[in-house]
Design an enzyme around this catalytic site. Structure first.
Site, PDB file in Angstrom:
ATOM      1  N   LYS A  29      -1.681  -7.157  -9.393  1.00  0.00           N
ATOM      2  CA  LYS A  29      -2.638  -6.971  -8.295  1.00  0.00           C
ATOM      3  C   LYS A  29      -2.144  -5.814  -7.436  1.00  0.00           C
ATOM      4  O   LYS A  29      -1.191  -5.949  -6.672  1.00  0.00           O
ATOM      5  CB  LYS A  29      -2.759  -8.216  -7.412  1.00  0.00           C
ATOM      6  CG  LYS A  29      -3.929  -8.069  -6.439  1.00  0.00           C
ATOM      7  CD  LYS A  29      -3.852  -8.980  -5.243  1.00  0.00           C
ATOM      8  CE  LYS A  29      -3.022  -8.419  -4.124  1.00  0.00           C
ATOM      9  NZ  LYS A  29      -3.523  -7.173  -3.522  1.00  0.00           N
ATOM     10  N   GLU A  57       9.104  -3.451  12.981  1.00  0.00           N
ATOM     11  CA  GLU A  57       8.841  -2.368  12.037  1.00  0.00           C
ATOM     12  C   GLU A  57       7.575  -1.640  12.507  1.00  0.00           C
ATOM     13  O   GLU A  57       6.521  -2.254  12.650  1.00  0.00           O
ATOM     14  CB  GLU A  57       8.614  -2.959  10.636  1.00  0.00           C
ATOM     15  CG  GLU A  57       8.370  -1.927   9.571  1.00  0.00           C
ATOM     16  CD  GLU A  57       8.272  -2.532   8.167  1.00  0.00           C
ATOM     17  OE1 GLU A  57       7.731  -3.644   8.014  1.00  0.00           O
ATOM     18  OE2 GLU A  57       8.751  -1.874   7.228  1.00  0.00           O
ATOM     19  N   PHE A  88       0.802  -1.235   0.000  1.00  0.00           N
ATOM     20  CA  PHE A  88       0.000   0.000   0.000  1.00  0.00           C
ATOM     21  C   PHE A  88       0.825   1.272   0.000  1.00  0.00           C
ATOM     22  O   PHE A  88       0.314   2.347  -0.291  1.00  0.00           O
ATOM     23  CB  PHE A  88      -0.960   0.005   1.210  1.00  0.00           C
ATOM     24  CG  PHE A  88      -0.308   0.459   2.499  1.00  0.00           C
ATOM     25  CD1 PHE A  88      -0.143   1.817   2.768  1.00  0.00           C
ATOM     26  CD2 PHE A  88       0.158  -0.445   3.446  1.00  0.00           C
ATOM     27  CE1 PHE A  88       0.473   2.252   3.931  1.00  0.00           C
ATOM     28  CE2 PHE A  88       0.779  -0.017   4.602  1.00  0.00           C
ATOM     29  CZ  PHE A  88       0.935   1.330   4.845  1.00  0.00           C
ATOM     30  N   SER A 100       5.170  -6.949   3.326  1.00  0.00           N
ATOM     31  CA  SER A 100       5.783  -7.271   4.620  1.00  0.00           C
ATOM     32  C   SER A 100       6.550  -8.594   4.518  1.00  0.00           C
ATOM     33  O   SER A 100       6.270  -9.426   3.646  1.00  0.00           O
ATOM     34  CB  SER A 100       4.694  -7.364   5.687  1.00  0.00           C
ATOM     35  OG  SER A 100       3.762  -8.352   5.303  1.00  0.00           O
ATOM     36  N   CYS A 106       9.478   1.686   3.447  1.00  0.00           N
ATOM     37  CA  CYS A 106      10.354   0.559   3.786  1.00  0.00           C
ATOM     38  C   CYS A 106      11.761   1.065   4.060  1.00  0.00           C
ATOM     39  O   CYS A 106      12.594   0.326   4.559  1.00  0.00           O
ATOM     40  CB  CYS A 106      10.361  -0.473   2.686  1.00  0.00           C
ATOM     41  SG  CYS A 106      11.201   0.079   1.204  1.00  0.00           S
ATOM     42  N   GLU A 129      -5.113  -3.656  -2.259  1.00  0.00           N
ATOM     43  CA  GLU A 129      -6.560  -3.405  -2.163  1.00  0.00           C
ATOM     44  C   GLU A 129      -6.859  -2.165  -1.322  1.00  0.00           C
ATOM     45  O   GLU A 129      -7.960  -1.636  -1.346  1.00  0.00           O
ATOM     46  CB  GLU A 129      -7.287  -4.641  -1.608  1.00  0.00           C
ATOM     47  CG  GLU A 129      -6.945  -5.032  -0.168  1.00  0.00           C
ATOM     48  CD  GLU A 129      -5.692  -5.891  -0.046  1.00  0.00           C
ATOM     49  OE1 GLU A 129      -4.732  -5.705  -0.810  1.00  0.00           O
ATOM     50  OE2 GLU A 129      -5.684  -6.765   0.855  1.00  0.00           O
TER      51      GLU A 129
HETATM   52  P1  NAD Z   1       1.366  -6.588   3.121  1.00  0.00           P
HETATM   53  O1  NAD Z   1       2.383  -7.668   3.207  1.00  0.00           O
HETATM   54  O2  NAD Z   1       0.291  -6.547   4.122  1.00  0.00           O
HETATM   55  O3  NAD Z   1       0.641  -6.626   1.687  1.00  0.00           O
HETATM   56  C1  NAD Z   1       1.375  -6.682   0.494  1.00  0.00           C
HETATM   57  C2  NAD Z   1       0.544  -7.395  -0.556  1.00  0.00           C
HETATM   58  O4  NAD Z   1       0.308  -8.735  -0.134  1.00  0.00           O
HETATM   59  C3  NAD Z   1      -0.819  -6.745  -0.779  1.00  0.00           C
HETATM   60  O5  NAD Z   1      -1.073  -6.724  -2.164  1.00  0.00           O
HETATM   61  C4  NAD Z   1      -1.781  -7.658  -0.023  1.00  0.00           C
HETATM   62  O6  NAD Z   1      -3.034  -7.761  -0.669  1.00  0.00           O
HETATM   63  C5  NAD Z   1      -1.083  -9.003  -0.016  1.00  0.00           C
HETATM   64  N1  NAD Z   1      -1.276  -9.760   1.217  1.00  0.00           N
HETATM   65  C6  NAD Z   1      -1.418  -9.264   2.478  1.00  0.00           C
HETATM   66  N2  NAD Z   1      -1.525 -10.266   3.367  1.00  0.00           N
HETATM   67  C7  NAD Z   1      -1.444 -11.412   2.667  1.00  0.00           C
HETATM   68  C8  NAD Z   1      -1.474 -12.788   3.024  1.00  0.00           C
HETATM   69  N3  NAD Z   1      -1.613 -13.174   4.291  1.00  0.00           N
HETATM   70  N4  NAD Z   1      -1.374 -13.712   2.041  1.00  0.00           N
HETATM   71  C9  NAD Z   1      -1.211 -13.337   0.764  1.00  0.00           C
HETATM   72  N5  NAD Z   1      -1.177 -12.049   0.373  1.00  0.00           N
HETATM   73  C10 NAD Z   1      -1.285 -11.098   1.299  1.00  0.00           C
HETATM   74  O7  NAD Z   1       2.186  -5.208   3.090  1.00  0.00           O
HETATM   75  P2  NAD Z   1       1.599  -3.734   3.143  1.00  0.00           P
HETATM   76  O8  NAD Z   1       1.100  -3.461   4.523  1.00  0.00           O
HETATM   77  O9  NAD Z   1       0.708  -3.480   1.999  1.00  0.00           O
HETATM   78  O10 NAD Z   1       2.930  -2.896   2.881  1.00  0.00           O
HETATM   79  C11 NAD Z   1       3.816  -2.527   3.904  1.00  0.00           C
HETATM   80  C12 NAD Z   1       4.988  -3.494   3.990  1.00  0.00           C
HETATM   81  O11 NAD Z   1       5.662  -3.539   2.742  1.00  0.00           O
HETATM   82  C13 NAD Z   1       6.019  -3.035   4.999  1.00  0.00           C
HETATM   83  O12 NAD Z   1       6.488  -4.156   5.720  1.00  0.00           O
HETATM   84  C14 NAD Z   1       7.126  -2.452   4.153  1.00  0.00           C
HETATM   85  O13 NAD Z   1       8.402  -2.461   4.729  1.00  0.00           O
HETATM   86  C15 NAD Z   1       7.058  -3.347   2.954  1.00  0.00           C
HETATM   87  N6  NAD Z   1       7.671  -2.733   1.788  1.00  0.00           N
HETATM   88  C16 NAD Z   1       8.893  -3.181   1.409  1.00  0.00           C
HETATM   89  C17 NAD Z   1       9.541  -2.593   0.347  1.00  0.00           C
HETATM   90  C18 NAD Z   1      10.907  -3.057  -0.055  1.00  0.00           C
HETATM   91  O14 NAD Z   1      11.439  -2.552  -1.026  1.00  0.00           O
HETATM   92  N7  NAD Z   1      11.504  -4.013   0.635  1.00  0.00           N
HETATM   93  C19 NAD Z   1       8.932  -1.543  -0.352  1.00  0.00           C
HETATM   94  C20 NAD Z   1       7.661  -1.112   0.045  1.00  0.00           C
HETATM   95  C21 NAD Z   1       7.035  -1.725   1.137  1.00  0.00           C
END
Ligand code: NAD
Length: 488
Positions: free
Chosen positions: A181, A388, A157, A234, A289, A184
């Site tokens: 995707k 985090e 997000f 994450s 991140c 959401e």
């Molecule tokens: P998230 O892991 O909750 O969601 C990421 C994606 O995975 C979304 O599209 C979501 O729909 C999907 N998702 C969520 N839970 C899931 C599950 N249990 N099973 C399958 N799919 C699932 O992450 P977020 O809250 O959207 O984003 C923040 C996180 O992203 C932070 O931890 C941040 O550090 C990380 N991030 C990392 C980088 C990087 O370059 N390493 C860059 C941006 C964000």
């Protein structure tokens, strides 16, 4: 994110085989402006049937697209870039409304996304392989980089316009087809960017967008026609995606979460560093991140920086990111705010000293706001120093030596980014050599690699070996085919 409650707002469709189509699912979520709590749209939680339709379309489009000359493929990207520039302010505003970040931050988000088009249009040169005559007598050898088929892209997000652009331009410029995707929680800026992409003359099926959540992610990792998965999110989900996709025979690159330490040496330039350090933590409401939310002061650095840092942090203007002068917008959702409040409570319980309490000082009566929050006397074992936070909360740790600071970084399972603030080349070199996080700043607060370099961390912050964009992007989306030729 709250369950859908209204039918007054626009319901988003999926983009499959060149058309916007409604989901076949009956599940939807509200997309909520985190600054106003206004419902902006309804996003479908699409199902396996929707995903399969998108993957089949992408698979059908693949042969025609891969045979399209690379320079012609890039013409589409040039058109998209021009349209994105034309609609730049509109998309940035959408990003602020769906995400909460300030307009300036949203502009940066989109700019960094478009940067990837600037790189990917070089594919006719960048994608070239290697050749050598006479590998045997009268035998020549050529190694081509070739597209592989359908790739899936899954976004988080926190950078709605940018993160999908770490992947889409490279995947399609190299001749693959894709299914995206978006998150959401923030589907609207991508929706608008894809309405513009639709005008660029791509054959149907080359790009497909399916809104949804977990079910789509799992479906992408398991679908037999998908060749590879690019994921950002994450760490627990990144690990799940990496393991599931590779178990199903796919390539995977999964960029995960972070806990970023910034080391401040006594010889750091106070005047030039304070704004940078404050922005590293509180910029984008800490939802980066690369957020430098955990400062490790070495020796006398603490006394030198404490007062000026506090003064600057207290002056941060909180509010709706669309308003002039606002530096700190809300966090993404009520559940995120509750999670961060929990971390704050537990930090107090563990004995961290709260210097600023953002739960009290944000001055907003609506929205998911948290003012700048600051903890002193934090130790590495406290949850606030380990987890985090992904919110506007800074933690201060103190050590005596650079080696002790490095030991804190070394002990942490994540390794996304780190920075050192110093005026000593020797300290900088020692730090750069020994610290493991693979995106690193020397007197830089947010060490975000440009699109022509690779983006991705180390240790538990990255699953896979090829990172996002730059040369790795091209490597990830191509297979190497070696042809050895002899003519009698
Ligand atoms: P998230 O892991 O909750 O969601 C990421 C994606 O995975 C979304 O599209 C979501 O729909 C999907 N998702 C969520 N839970 C899931 C599950 N249990 N099973 C399958 N799919 C699932 O992450 P977020 O809250 O959207 O984003 C923040 C996180 O992203 C932070 O931890 C941040 O550090 C990380 N991030 C990392 C980088 C990087 O370059 N390493 C860059 C941006 C964000």
């Amino acid at each position: 994110m709250t369950p859908a409650t209204t039918t007054q707002v626009r319901t988003l469709g999926n983009y499959i085989d060149g058309n916007w189509v409604p989901t076949t699912s009956t599940e939807f979520l509200d997309v909520v402006n985190p600054a106003t709590e206004e419902v902006l749209a309804r996003v479908p939680l699409s199902n396996a049937h929707d995903l399969d339709a998108a993957v089949q379309a992408a698979n059908r489009a693949f042969q025609g697209w891969r045979q399209t000359p690379p320079a012609e493929r890039c013409k589409v990207l040039f058109k998209w870039k021009n349209l994105l520039e034309e609609h730049f302010e509109e998309i940035a505003r959408i990003c602020t409304q769906e995400h909460g970040k300030t307009l300036a931050e949203a502009r940066g988000d989109l700019r960094r996304g478009i940067d990837n088009l600037d790189v990917a249009v070089g594919i006719p040169s960048l994608m070239q392989g290697e050749a050598l005559e006479d590998v045997g007598r009268g035998i020549d050898c050529v190694s081509y980089r070739r597209p592989m088929g359908v790739f899936a892209v899954i976004a988080p997000f926190n950078f709605p316009p940018m993160v999908p652009m770490w992947f889409i331009p490279y995947a399609i410029a190299t001749g693959n087809t894709i299914v995206l995707k978006p998150s959401e929680q923030v589907p609207l800026s991508q929706q608008r960017m894809w309405e513009l992409l639709e005008q660029c003359g791509l054959p149907p099926g080359v790009v497909n967008l399916v809104h949804g959540g977990r079910e789509i992610v799992t479906g992408m990792c398991e679908h037999p026609l998908i060749k590879g998965v690019s994921f950002v999110g994450s760490s627990p989900v990144a690990q799940y995606v990496y393991e599931t996709a590779t178990k199903h025979g796919k390539r995977a690159q999964a960029l995960g979460g972070a806990k970023n330490f910034i080391v401040v040496m006594p010889d750091a330039d106070l005047e030039k560093s304070v704004d940078i350090l404050v922005e590293s933590c509180y910029g984008c409401a800490g939802q980066r991140c690369l957020a430098g939310a955990t400062l490790v002061f070495v020796g006398d650095a603490y006394e030198k920086f404490k007062g000026p840092m506090l003064d600057r942090i207290k002056r941060i203007k909180v509010g709706n990111g669309l308003e002039d002068g606002v530096e700190l917008g809300p966090v993404i959702s009520k559940s995120s705010l509750d999670r961060i409040h929990g971390l704050i409570e537990r930090a107090i319980g563990e004995g961290a000293e709260m210097l600023l309490d953002g739960r009290q000082n944000h001055g907003q009566d609506k929205g998911y706001f948290l003012g700048p929050t600051l903890f002193d006397n934090v130790t590495p074992d406290m949850e606030i120093a380990r987890e985090e936070v992904f919110g506007p909360v800074m933690a201060w740790l103190k050590v005596e030596t650079l080696e002790q600071a490095l030991a804190i970084l070394d002990a942490h399972p994540y390794g996304n980014t780190t920075s050192i603030f110093t005026s000593s080349g020797k300290h900088a070199r020692t730090f750069a050599y020994h610290a493991e996080p693979s995106m690193m700043g020397i007197n830089v607060g947010v060490a975000a690699p440009m699109s022509y370099f690779n983006f991705g961390g180390a240790k538990g912050s990255m699953f896979g070996d090829l990172k996002a964009h730059g040369k790795h992007g091209i490597e990830f989306y191509t297979d190497r085919k070696v042809v050895i030729t002899r003519w009698f």
